[in-house]
Design a protein around this motif. Structure first.
Motif, PDB file in Angstrom:
ATOM      1  N   PRO A 229       0.833  -1.196   0.000  1.00  0.00           N
ATOM      2  CA  PRO A 229       0.000   0.000   0.000  1.00  0.00           C
ATOM      3  C   PRO A 229       0.874   1.254   0.000  1.00  0.00           C
ATOM      4  O   PRO A 229       2.082   1.163   0.194  1.00  0.00           O
ATOM      5  CB  PRO A 229      -0.787  -0.116   1.308  1.00  0.00           C
ATOM      6  CG  PRO A 229       0.050  -0.970   2.204  1.00  0.00           C
ATOM      7  CD  PRO A 229       0.794  -1.904   1.289  1.00  0.00           C
ATOM      8  N   SER A 230       0.252   2.378  -0.204  1.00  0.00           N
ATOM      9  CA  SER A 230       1.017   3.625  -0.224  1.00  0.00           C
ATOM     10  C   SER A 230       1.692   3.842   1.127  1.00  0.00           C
ATOM     11  O   SER A 230       1.254   3.303   2.143  1.00  0.00           O
ATOM     12  CB  SER A 230       0.100   4.797  -0.564  1.00  0.00           C
ATOM     13  OG  SER A 230      -0.810   5.034   0.496  1.00  0.00           O
ATOM     14  N   ALA A 231       2.751   4.630   1.114  1.00  0.00           N
ATOM     15  CA  ALA A 231       3.502   4.895   2.347  1.00  0.00           C
ATOM     16  C   ALA A 231       2.608   5.430   3.458  1.00  0.00           C
ATOM     17  O   ALA A 231       2.797   5.100   4.630  1.00  0.00           O
ATOM     18  CB  ALA A 231       4.639   5.873   2.062  1.00  0.00           C
ATOM     19  N   VAL A 232       1.618   6.211   3.093  1.00  0.00           N
ATOM     20  CA  VAL A 232       0.694   6.779   4.085  1.00  0.00           C
ATOM     21  C   VAL A 232      -0.116   5.675   4.759  1.00  0.00           C
ATOM     22  O   VAL A 232      -0.385   5.733   5.962  1.00  0.00           O
ATOM     23  CB  VAL A 232      -0.259   7.806   3.415  1.00  0.00           C
ATOM     24  CG1 VAL A 232      -1.362   8.239   4.350  1.00  0.00           C
ATOM     25  CG2 VAL A 232       0.532   9.011   2.934  1.00  0.00           C
TER      26      VAL A 232
ATOM     27  N   VAL B 234      -4.857  11.838  13.267  1.00  0.00           N
ATOM     28  CA  VAL B 234      -5.520  13.117  12.996  1.00  0.00           C
ATOM     29  C   VAL B 234      -5.498  14.034  14.217  1.00  0.00           C
ATOM     30  O   VAL B 234      -5.120  15.201  14.118  1.00  0.00           O
ATOM     31  CB  VAL B 234      -6.969  12.883  12.504  1.00  0.00           C
ATOM     32  CG1 VAL B 234      -7.749  14.192  12.437  1.00  0.00           C
ATOM     33  CG2 VAL B 234      -6.968  12.192  11.147  1.00  0.00           C
ATOM     34  N   TYR B 235      -5.892  13.508  15.367  1.00  0.00           N
ATOM     35  CA  TYR B 235      -6.085  14.370  16.531  1.00  0.00           C
ATOM     36  C   TYR B 235      -4.868  14.504  17.446  1.00  0.00           C
ATOM     37  O   TYR B 235      -4.716  15.513  18.118  1.00  0.00           O
ATOM     38  CB  TYR B 235      -7.293  13.903  17.347  1.00  0.00           C
ATOM     39  CG  TYR B 235      -8.585  14.104  16.589  1.00  0.00           C
ATOM     40  CD1 TYR B 235      -9.035  15.380  16.260  1.00  0.00           C
ATOM     41  CD2 TYR B 235      -9.327  13.018  16.161  1.00  0.00           C
ATOM     42  CE1 TYR B 235     -10.214  15.570  15.553  1.00  0.00           C
ATOM     43  CE2 TYR B 235     -10.511  13.193  15.455  1.00  0.00           C
ATOM     44  CZ  TYR B 235     -10.936  14.471  15.152  1.00  0.00           C
ATOM     45  OH  TYR B 235     -12.097  14.646  14.454  1.00  0.00           O
ATOM     46  N   VAL B 236      -4.001  13.505  17.462  1.00  0.00           N
ATOM     47  CA  VAL B 236      -2.823  13.580  18.322  1.00  0.00           C
ATOM     48  C   VAL B 236      -1.621  14.104  17.540  1.00  0.00           C
ATOM     49  O   VAL B 236      -0.890  14.970  18.019  1.00  0.00           O
ATOM     50  CB  VAL B 236      -2.512  12.209  18.967  1.00  0.00           C
ATOM     51  CG1 VAL B 236      -1.232  12.268  19.785  1.00  0.00           C
ATOM     52  CG2 VAL B 236      -3.671  11.741  19.824  1.00  0.00           C
ATOM     53  N   LEU B 237      -1.444  13.569  16.332  1.00  0.00           N
ATOM     54  CA  LEU B 237      -0.285  13.959  15.530  1.00  0.00           C
ATOM     55  C   LEU B 237      -0.585  15.082  14.535  1.00  0.00           C
ATOM     56  O   LEU B 237       0.301  15.526  13.816  1.00  0.00           O
ATOM     57  CB  LEU B 237       0.251  12.736  14.766  1.00  0.00           C
ATOM     58  CG  LEU B 237       0.663  11.546  15.636  1.00  0.00           C
ATOM     59  CD1 LEU B 237       1.059  10.363  14.767  1.00  0.00           C
ATOM     60  CD2 LEU B 237       1.786  11.938  16.589  1.00  0.00           C
ATOM     61  N   ASN B 238      -1.826  15.511  14.487  1.00  0.00           N
ATOM     62  CA  ASN B 238      -2.278  16.566  13.560  1.00  0.00           C
ATOM     63  C   ASN B 238      -1.922  16.252  12.104  1.00  0.00           C
ATOM     64  O   ASN B 238      -1.557  17.142  11.332  1.00  0.00           O
ATOM     65  CB  ASN B 238      -1.698  17.932  13.957  1.00  0.00           C
ATOM     66  CG  ASN B 238      -2.219  18.385  15.298  1.00  0.00           C
ATOM     67  OD1 ASN B 238      -3.397  18.213  15.601  1.00  0.00           O
ATOM     68  ND2 ASN B 238      -1.351  18.958  16.113  1.00  0.00           N
ATOM     69  N   SER B 239      -2.031  14.985  11.739  1.00  0.00           N
ATOM     70  CA  SER B 239      -1.713  14.562  10.381  1.00  0.00           C
ATOM     71  C   SER B 239      -2.776  15.037   9.400  1.00  0.00           C
ATOM     72  O   SER B 239      -3.969  14.992   9.679  1.00  0.00           O
ATOM     73  CB  SER B 239      -1.625  13.040  10.309  1.00  0.00           C
ATOM     74  OG  SER B 239      -1.418  12.627   8.983  1.00  0.00           O
ATOM     75  N   THR B 240      -2.322  15.491   8.260  1.00  0.00           N
ATOM     76  CA  THR B 240      -3.247  15.873   7.191  1.00  0.00           C
ATOM     77  C   THR B 240      -3.230  14.832   6.069  1.00  0.00           C
ATOM     78  O   THR B 240      -3.894  15.003   5.052  1.00  0.00           O
ATOM     79  CB  THR B 240      -2.856  17.255   6.609  1.00  0.00           C
ATOM     80  OG1 THR B 240      -1.505  17.189   6.145  1.00  0.00           O
ATOM     81  CG2 THR B 240      -3.004  18.348   7.651  1.00  0.00           C
ATOM     82  N   CYS B 241      -2.470  13.759   6.271  1.00  0.00           N
ATOM     83  CA  CYS B 241      -2.383  12.693   5.250  1.00  0.00           C
ATOM     84  C   CYS B 241      -3.620  11.812   5.231  1.00  0.00           C
ATOM     85  O   CYS B 241      -3.915  11.176   4.228  1.00  0.00           O
ATOM     86  CB  CYS B 241      -1.159  11.822   5.498  1.00  0.00           C
ATOM     87  SG  CYS B 241       0.379  12.714   5.296  1.00  0.00           S
ATOM     88  N   VAL B 242      -4.308  11.715   6.358  1.00  0.00           N
ATOM     89  CA  VAL B 242      -5.538  10.922   6.452  1.00  0.00           C
ATOM     90  C   VAL B 242      -6.599  11.773   7.111  1.00  0.00           C
ATOM     91  O   VAL B 242      -6.300  12.785   7.757  1.00  0.00           O
ATOM     92  CB  VAL B 242      -5.342   9.623   7.275  1.00  0.00           C
ATOM     93  CG1 VAL B 242      -4.435   8.657   6.573  1.00  0.00           C
ATOM     94  CG2 VAL B 242      -4.862   9.923   8.666  1.00  0.00           C
ATOM     95  N   SER B 243      -7.840  11.350   6.944  1.00  0.00           N
ATOM     96  CA  SER B 243      -8.933  12.057   7.615  1.00  0.00           C
ATOM     97  C   SER B 243      -9.808  11.045   8.338  1.00  0.00           C
ATOM     98  O   SER B 243      -9.793   9.847   8.026  1.00  0.00           O
ATOM     99  CB  SER B 243      -9.773  12.834   6.595  1.00  0.00           C
ATOM    100  OG  SER B 243     -10.524  11.938   5.807  1.00  0.00           O
TER     101      SER B 243
END
Length: 185
Positions: free
Chosen positions: A87-90, A139-148
């Protein structure tokens, strides 16, 4: 006493072999499914729908136990990404979480005195919950924008046909899996 050590080493070697075969199939099957998707015009969605990487990990867990299932679940997406870029790196960490829980829970429940089909359903939902928790943490702890957070609903719904396929395969092969499991207890 010496025979006991040889038997124990043989079981470990056999389990390692099943882990390797499971990981290999976890890399090969998605490639086959993606090729079918490309030829049929369905695209990569065939792999997302039918979850081909999950079946070999379930096999490793149900046959060889929780540690083998956990190892197969961790290695499968990592090696698949290293070899094929999928799968993709994300998605790799989320797939690692889902598949490692799949393998571990399958292994734990395979020796429990529960209905085999019920064990499979618990395993499937445990893996999906682990992936959802990872997405929420990203999303909520690491503030990632790669996933929702919306991706949780997407992978839950998209994977339903694959979960049903796992039920069918499990129904067909459950007796064989039980017999193989006895060899490694």
């Amino acid at each position: 006493m010496n025979n006991t050590k040889i038997i124990a080493k043989s079981k470990i070697t056999d389990k390692a072999f099943i882990i390797m075969i499971s990981v290999a199939f976890s890399v090969i099957l998605p490639q086959i499914f993606h090729a079918i998707g490309a030829v049929s015009g369905a695209g990569a969605s065939v792999g997302s729908m039918l979850l081909p990487m999950h079946v070999p990990v379930l096999f490793a867990g149900f046959v060889c136990g929780p540690v083998a299932g956990l190892v197969a679940g961790i290695l499968s997406p990592v090696l698949s990404f290293a070899i094929s870029g999928m799968p993709s790196a994300v998605l790799v960490p989320f797939m690692m979480a889902e598949l490692s829980v799949y393998g571990f829970v399958a292994g734990k429940l395979s020796s429990a005195k529960t209905n085999a089909f019920f064990s499979l359903i618990i395993t499937q939902f445990s893996g999906k919950i682990a992936r959802a928790v990872m997405v929420i943490a990203a999303v909520y702890v690491l503030n990632s924008t790669c996933v929702s957070v919306d991706s949780i609903k997407a992978f839950m719904i998209t994977g339903i046909p694959g979960m049903v396929l796992q039920w069918i395969l499990f129904a067909v092969f459950s007796e064989s899996i039980k017999e193989m499991r006895k060899k490694y207890e």
